[in-house]
Design an enzyme around this catalytic site. Structure first.
Site, PDB file in Angstrom:
ATOM      1  CE1 TYR A  51      64.426  27.437  80.575  1.00  0.00           C
ATOM      2  CE2 TYR A  51      63.521  29.597  81.066  1.00  0.00           C
ATOM      3  CZ  TYR A  51      64.619  28.756  80.929  1.00  0.00           C
ATOM      4  OH  TYR A  51      65.872  29.232  81.148  1.00  0.00           O
ATOM      5  CE  LYS A 226      80.782  18.900  63.602  1.00  0.00           C
ATOM      6  NZ  LYS A 226      80.237  18.600  64.939  1.00  0.00           N
ATOM      7  NE  ARG A 232      76.714  25.069  65.117  1.00  0.00           N
ATOM      8  CZ  ARG A 232      77.873  25.657  64.780  1.00  0.00           C
ATOM      9  NH1 ARG A 232      77.964  26.358  63.676  1.00  0.00           N
ATOM     10  NH2 ARG A 232      78.927  25.521  65.542  1.00  0.00           N
TER      11      ARG A 232
HETATM   12  N1  DSN Z   1      84.197  21.951  65.690  1.00  0.00           N
HETATM   13  C1  DSN Z   1      83.889  20.609  65.211  1.00  0.00           C
HETATM   14  C2  DSN Z   1      84.626  20.300  63.969  1.00  0.00           C
HETATM   15  O1  DSN Z   1      84.939  21.224  63.253  1.00  0.00           O
HETATM   16  O2  DSN Z   1      84.892  19.143  63.662  1.00  0.00           O
HETATM   17  C3  DSN Z   1      84.124  19.610  66.254  1.00  0.00           C
HETATM   18  O3  DSN Z   1      83.511  19.981  67.444  1.00  0.00           O
END
Ligand code: DSN
Length: 418
Positions: A51, A226, A232
């Site tokens: 923590y 992404k 994440r």
């Molecule tokens: N779930 C994401 C996406 O697929 O663009 C956005 O939060």
């Protein structure tokens, strides 16, 4: 997996099944990627045991000798990679990161302007079912019906009429370059805070394949998983230190408790990877691949929102093909081509059964695929959608494409998978 398999063979088997599924699928979901083995390892470390509410040098628990160094490395790498003065790497994911922006700058009931969800915005940009649409007063801009692109004149007119305190640019289904400078001029004119949500394009920005909002937006939010190809998680960044304290306070103690230190470590690793020449090449190849896929689909009569793409993402309106997005996505998935069904601008169908599918090239590019493979993927998509529309020999086509997809994926191993 030795210990996991001993302690919990059910979960171990499911993890292995998911790994096999990911390995054997052409993943075209625009918001997903494959993290490296190094990022995966960092997420599975003992840092999860600690923590550390607060920030480096000012915590509420003892024993931060190591965690402070981990978080400082992540922060410094984010600052260097994106060229920002301030970075906070603690938000648990994109939605909490965006909520922290509201907490930093708005009072309940204040007006927020963002792109409407069906036009490509995000829930947290003030959509009605989100807390941000319930607790604040949302104003939404869209895209022009004729071009499928944001019309900054419309954005400016709405901003002048409604005087939002916060304006979001960016979203989840925007296939075109975001004009951060244009949005910033509008935000300045109405004295609004400009938030650039770069979750989808952070990796492209880091790799120099999309313009940066730095110097234009007051605050930048991004997820890290992404195009950026990290774990994440999320980050908040700012070009200057002006809002640093407000943003930090909003994340902790405003919204969150202890940061997820194993994630912070993995973000640091991903940021290191993203500062390499290889990553720059990947980012440019993501865009080249998306353009190649767009060309192939256009040549096969697909209707692309905005007529194509500038980035990693394509939004396909299947109306002219005579099929809905949901059955198309489901059949494509059976053939090993993983997409998501998606509303298109001015969609006349419901969100759970919309007219479009959204696809993107980050994952296939991470596997090393190039333009030739994109043309093949476009051809497969055409075959599946055509079979669905005709209702003719559907099973035969799906089975053949599925076996061809398996052969392709076996030639392009995915990063991080064994
Ligand atoms: N779930 C994401 C996406 O697929 O663009 C956005 O939060």
């Amino acid at each position: 997996m030795g210990s996991l398999a001993n302690v919990d063979p059910e979960i171990a088997a499911l993890v292995e099944a998911e790994e096999r599924r990911q390995a054997g699928t052409v993943k075209l979901i625009a918001s997903e990627n494959y993290v490296s083995r190094a990022v995966l390892e960092a997420t599975g470390t003992v840092l999860t045991n600690k923590y550390s509410e607060g920030y480096a040098g000012k915590r509420y628990y003892e024993g931060q000798q190591v965690i402070d160094q981990v978080e400082t490395l992540a922060v410094e790498r984010a600052k260097a990679l994106f060229g920002v003065a301030h970075a906070n790497v603690q938000p648990y994911s994109g939605s909490p990161a965006n909520l922290a922006i509201y907490l930093a700058f708005l009072q309940p009931g204040d007006t927020v302007m963002g792109m409407g969800l069906p036009f490509g915005g995000h829930l947290t940009h003030g959509w009605s079912v989100s807390a941000t649409g319930k607790w604040f007063t949302p104003v939404r801009y869209g895209v022009r019906r004729d071009t499928g692109r944001v019309d900054l004149d419309e954005v400016r007119a709405l901003a002048l009429e409604h005087r939002p305190k916060l304006i979001f640019c960016g979203g989840t289904a925007i296939p075109r370059t975001i004009d951060f400078e244009g949005f910033a001029a509008i935000a300045r004119e109405v004295d609004a805070v400009l938030a650039a949500d770069i979750a989808h394009i952070a990796g492209l920005i880091a790799g120099g394949a999309h313009p940066s909002p730095v110097g234009h937006a007051d605050v930048i939010s991004t997820t890290t998983h992404k195009t950026l190809r990290g774990p994440r998680g999320a980050m908040l960044m700012a070009s200057s230190d002006e809002h640093a304290t407000a943003l930090n306070k909003a994340v902790f103690p405003g919204l969150q408790g202890g940061p997820h230190n194993h994630t912070t470590a993995a973000i640091a690793v991903a940021l290191k990877e993203a500062s390499t020449e290889e990553f720059k090449a990947y980012a440019h190849q993501v865009v080249a691949n998306a353009k190649a896929l767009a060309e192939e689909l256009l040549a096969r009569g697909f209707d692309l929102v905005s007529g194509g793409t500038d980035n990693h993402l394509l939004l396909i309106d299947l109306t002219s093909k005579g099929v809905g997005g949901k059955p198309a996505a489901q059949l494509l998935d059976r053939a090993g081509l993983e997409t998501n069904y998606n509303s298109v601008p001015y969609d006349t169908r419901k969100p759970f059964d919309p007219s479009g599918i959204r696809i993107g090239t980050p994952s296939v590019t991470s596997r090393g695929m190039g333009e030739a493979e994109m043309r093949q993927i476009g051809a497969w998509m055409d075959e599946i959608v055509t079979a669905l529309a005709k209702g003719d020999e559907v099973e035969t086509v799906v089975d053949r494409v599925r076996s061809e997809v398996t052969e392709l994926t076996s030639r392009f191993p995915a990063p991080g998978l064994s």
